[in-house]
Design a protein around this motif. Sequence first.
Motif, PDB file in Angstrom:
ATOM      1  N   THR A  54     -82.495  42.294  32.701  1.00 53.96           N
ATOM      2  CA  THR A  54     -81.204  42.515  33.352  1.00 53.96           C
ATOM      3  C   THR A  54     -80.189  41.481  32.898  1.00 53.96           C
ATOM      4  O   THR A  54     -80.543  40.350  32.566  1.00 53.96           O
ATOM      5  N   ASP A  55     -78.930  41.890  32.842  1.00 60.30           N
ATOM      6  CA  ASP A  55     -77.835  40.978  32.502  1.00 60.30           C
ATOM      7  C   ASP A  55     -76.617  41.321  33.337  1.00 60.30           C
ATOM      8  O   ASP A  55     -76.404  42.472  33.685  1.00 60.30           O
ATOM      9  N   LEU A  56     -75.828  40.293  33.593  1.00 62.84           N
ATOM     10  CA  LEU A  56     -74.578  40.479  34.313  1.00 62.84           C
ATOM     11  C   LEU A  56     -73.439  40.157  33.339  1.00 62.84           C
ATOM     12  O   LEU A  56     -73.450  39.118  32.694  1.00 62.84           O
ATOM     13  N   ILE A  58     -69.290  39.736  33.008  1.00 66.35           N
ATOM     14  CA  ILE A  58     -68.113  39.508  33.837  1.00 66.35           C
ATOM     15  C   ILE A  58     -66.863  39.565  32.950  1.00 66.35           C
ATOM     16  O   ILE A  58     -66.810  38.905  31.911  1.00 66.35           O
ATOM     17  N   ARG A  61     -65.130  36.642  30.908  1.00 61.81           N
ATOM     18  CA  ARG A  61     -66.157  35.703  30.439  1.00 61.81           C
ATOM     19  C   ARG A  61     -66.951  36.319  29.287  1.00 61.81           C
ATOM     20  O   ARG A  61     -67.139  35.693  28.253  1.00 61.81           O
ATOM     21  N   HIS A 320     -73.728  28.552  30.086  1.00 61.90           N
ATOM     22  CA  HIS A 320     -72.695  29.187  30.898  1.00 61.90           C
ATOM     23  C   HIS A 320     -72.023  28.255  31.888  1.00 61.90           C
ATOM     24  O   HIS A 320     -71.029  28.612  32.485  1.00 61.90           O
ATOM     25  N   PHE A 321     -72.597  27.055  32.090  1.00 65.15           N
ATOM     26  CA  PHE A 321     -71.987  26.158  33.079  1.00 65.15           C
ATOM     27  C   PHE A 321     -71.433  24.881  32.475  1.00 65.15           C
ATOM     28  O   PHE A 321     -71.081  23.970  33.188  1.00 65.15           O
TER      29      PHE A 321
ATOM     30  N   GLY B  98     -79.402  39.747  38.449  1.00 67.79           N
ATOM     31  CA  GLY B  98     -78.309  39.175  37.664  1.00 67.79           C
ATOM     32  C   GLY B  98     -77.412  38.397  38.612  1.00 67.79           C
ATOM     33  O   GLY B  98     -76.925  38.938  39.610  1.00 67.79           O
ATOM     34  N   LEU B  99     -77.210  37.122  38.309  1.00 68.03           N
ATOM     35  CA  LEU B  99     -76.589  36.204  39.255  1.00 68.03           C
ATOM     36  C   LEU B  99     -75.313  35.629  38.639  1.00 68.03           C
ATOM     37  O   LEU B  99     -75.378  34.926  37.640  1.00 68.03           O
ATOM     38  N   GLY B 100     -74.173  35.955  39.240  1.00 69.54           N
ATOM     39  CA  GLY B 100     -72.916  35.332  38.834  1.00 69.54           C
ATOM     40  C   GLY B 100     -72.509  34.324  39.892  1.00 69.54           C
ATOM     41  O   GLY B 100     -72.385  34.689  41.063  1.00 69.54           O
ATOM     42  N   ILE B 101     -72.334  33.055  39.505  1.00 69.04           N
ATOM     43  CA  ILE B 101     -72.041  32.018  40.505  1.00 69.04           C
ATOM     44  C   ILE B 101     -71.011  31.034  39.963  1.00 69.04           C
ATOM     45  O   ILE B 101     -70.955  30.757  38.773  1.00 69.04           O
ATOM     46  N   ILE B 133     -78.347  34.525  34.596  1.00 71.34           N
ATOM     47  CA  ILE B 133     -77.415  33.708  35.360  1.00 71.34           C
ATOM     48  C   ILE B 133     -76.164  33.493  34.529  1.00 71.34           C
ATOM     49  O   ILE B 133     -76.240  33.271  33.324  1.00 71.34           O
ATOM     50  N   THR B 134     -75.016  33.620  35.163  1.00 68.69           N
ATOM     51  CA  THR B 134     -73.770  33.431  34.436  1.00 68.69           C
ATOM     52  C   THR B 134     -72.722  32.896  35.400  1.00 68.69           C
ATOM     53  O   THR B 134     -72.859  32.991  36.610  1.00 68.69           O
ATOM     54  N   ARG B 135     -71.687  32.325  34.826  1.00 70.71           N
ATOM     55  CA  ARG B 135     -70.644  31.744  35.650  1.00 70.71           C
ATOM     56  C   ARG B 135     -69.646  32.818  36.065  1.00 70.71           C
ATOM     57  O   ARG B 135     -69.273  33.675  35.272  1.00 70.71           O
ATOM     58  N   CYS B 136     -69.207  32.730  37.315  1.00 71.33           N
ATOM     59  CA  CYS B 136     -68.241  33.692  37.830  1.00 71.33           C
ATOM     60  C   CYS B 136     -67.509  33.019  38.981  1.00 71.33           C
ATOM     61  O   CYS B 136     -68.103  32.223  39.703  1.00 71.33           O
ATOM     62  N   LEU B 138     -66.529  34.239  41.715  1.00 71.85           N
ATOM     63  CA  LEU B 138     -67.138  34.721  42.952  1.00 71.85           C
ATOM     64  C   LEU B 138     -68.644  34.735  42.791  1.00 71.85           C
ATOM     65  O   LEU B 138     -69.147  34.828  41.680  1.00 71.85           O
ATOM     66  N   VAL B 140     -71.626  36.945  42.609  1.00 76.58           N
ATOM     67  CA  VAL B 140     -71.894  38.357  42.329  1.00 76.58           C
ATOM     68  C   VAL B 140     -73.398  38.504  42.092  1.00 76.58           C
ATOM     69  O   VAL B 140     -73.984  37.720  41.347  1.00 76.58           O
TER      70      VAL B 140
END
Lengths: 322, 322
Positions: A54-56, A58, A61, A320-321, B98-101, B133-136, B138, B140
Motif C-alpha cells: 500500500t502507498d499513500l 498526497i 508532495r 519524507h520527514f 498508508g499513513l500521512g502525518i 508513511i509520508t508527510r502530510c 493533516l 490521513v
Amino acid sequence: MCVRRCVITVGDLGEFGAINRITGRLPQGAAVMLGPGDDAAVIGAPDGRVAVSTDLLIEGRHFRRDWSSGYDVGRKAAAQNLADVAAMGATPTCIVVGLGIPADLPVTWLDALTEGFRDECAVVGASVAGGDITRCDLVVLGVTALGDLGGRPPVTRAGAAPGQVVAVAGRLGYAAAGWALLEAGAPVDSSVLQEAVAAHRRPCPPYAEGPRAAELGATAMLDVSDGLLQDLGHVAKASGVRIELDPQAFPIGEPVAVAAKELGVDPLEWVLAGGEDHALAAVFPKDVRLPASWQVVGRVIEGDGVLVYGREIGHSGWDHFR
Amino acid sequence: MCVRRCVITVGDLGEFGAINRITGRLPQGAAVMLGPGDDAAVIGAPDGRVAVSTDLLIEGRHFRRDWSSGYDVGRKAAAQNLADVAAMGATPTCIVVGLGIPADLPVTWLDALTEGFRDECAVVGASVAGGDITRCDLVVLGVTALGDLGGRPPVTRAGAAPGQVVAVAGRLGYAAAGWALLEAGAPVDSSVLQEAVAAHRRPCPPYAEGPRAAELGATAMLDVSDGLLQDLGHVAKASGVRIELDPQAFPIGEPVAVAAKELGVDPLEWVLAGGEDHALAAVFPKDVRLPASWQVVGRVIEGDGVLVYGREIGHSGWDHFR
C-alpha cells in the motif's frame, strides 16, 4: 444553459454519482470474482497466499495538478504499487483505491484519473476492484495492490549473499531528470527532454521482470522508489552484506544525459539517487544467465553498506520527514 | 537538556525512525507469512480467494484530534475496515496502512495510533502487516483490510428475496449520539453519556457475527457505516426488493435514549440514520433460527426502497459531497 459556471464538479455529482461514474469506467480483470459495489471485493488467490502493498500519495508532495494530468497521476499511483508487488516476484491481480478529492474537482479530472488507474492496471492484466471516496481539500490517493506468487517463494530483501551479482531492469534517472527540468522551469522543447518529463509524470516499471527474476532464482529484489543507492542499502542491511556498484556499468539514457547537460548536473547522480522510475533491482546467483532486460551493475561482498567507486556513498535518497 | 521544546515529534525521528518505531510495536498474526519491511507483505489466503476493502480517513472529516486520542483513531480506522470484511462473511487476516502525518506530530500520538491499530486487529486475530508513511499537513489514514472466506460464498448485497427477514447485530445510534453530544458541547458528566461518546470514538463491530451469519445462510449482508436506512437502501437496490422495517423492533440503547432526551432529539433518528457504529445488517431465510446476538427488525417484500411506518424515508445517511 450555462451562465456562471461551466465546469461540472465532483460536488455536482455527489458521492454516489461519483462512485457510479468511476465504476462505470472500470472493466474487471480475470482475478476479480466480485468487483466494486459491495463492502469488500473478492479476488482470486490461487496460490493460497497474497502479496499486498500500500502507498499513500498526497497532492503537492507526490504530484502536482499543474505538472501532471489526472490521467498521469492515476497511472503513476497504480504503477508504484503494482511495481511493489512485482518486486516480490508476484503477478499483480488488482488494486483498490481510497480517493480523497475536493468538491470543486472537475469531473473531467476524475474521469482522467480513473482512466489512468484502469490503463496502468491493464498493462499487467489487473484492474481496480474496489475503493472508497471521500471529500478532502487536497487530492489524496491510498492505493493498495494485491498479487499472486504463482507457487514461488516471495523474493524478499534479505536473501543476498557474498559472491552474487546485482542487476537492474528498467529505467534509472529518467523521472529525477524530468522532475529537475520541471522544477528548474527549464524549456522542454525537444522530444528527448519531453521523454524525461513524461517519465516523471508516468513511470514504466518492468513488471514482467519481477516474476521472471523470481523464476531465474533471484535471491533478493526490490523496486527502486527512493533511489538505487538508498534502496540497495535496504538489501545490504536486510541481507547482512555489502553491495559494490560499478558506476561504469550503468547505461545513461539519452534523456538523462541531455537533461543533465542542460542543467549542469552529473547524470549519474540521478541514476544512483533518483527515485520514482520503479526499476527493479535484484541479486542473482553468480552463474545466472540473465536476459538482455537485466543489466549487471555490481556484486555482493562481505561487509555492509553500498559502495560506489570503492567508497560508501551517503544516504542520498528521499526521507519524507527531512 | 530540554529548554525550548520538550515534545519529540515525528520530524525528529525521520521517516525510517518512525517506521522502525511503528513496526517495533506490531506483533504479527497467524496469517502473516511476511510482515512489514519489504516491498509487499505476504498473507495466507487458504481459501484461494481474498476479501479486500479499503477506506480513507481524513483528519477534520472522519476524526478530530481534539475529540479523539491517537489510540481511538487507530482503533476506529481499523474497525471500520475489519467490519467491511466481516460483512462479506469473511474472517479478517490483516490490515495494511498508508499513513500521512505532519512532521510536528508528537511521537506519543503516533505510538498511541499504532497501539490502537494493533489492539483492534487483535480482537479478530489479525495484525498490521505492512504500510507506508509520508508527510502530510493533516493526518490521513488509508486502511485496507484483507479477509479469508473459509470456503463460504461471499455474502453480497444482492441476495435478498421477498419473504426473507432483516436482522441486525451490534449497536445502532450510539456513535451518532456521541457525536451529537460532542458537537453540541453538551456536558458529558454521566457514565451513560460517556458510553455514547466512547462509541463515537471507538466502535465495537460484532465481527464474529459476519462469518456466523454466512454460516446461518444469510442471503445479503453489509456493515452499517452510513446509517441503517441508507445502507439497507443499497441492499434493496442491489437485490431488487423492498425492505420494510418495524420501528418498534429496534431496542434503543440507554446511552442513545439518555443523549436523545438531553438534546431533545428522537432517538430513532440516530438508530435509523446514524452511521459509524458498524453494526451488521443481514437478510436471512424466513425460517432461520437466529442466535440472541441478531435482532429481527424487518422483512423483505416485493418492490423497492426502504419503508418505515409504512412510508419511504428519504436518503437520510451521509453523502461525503453534500
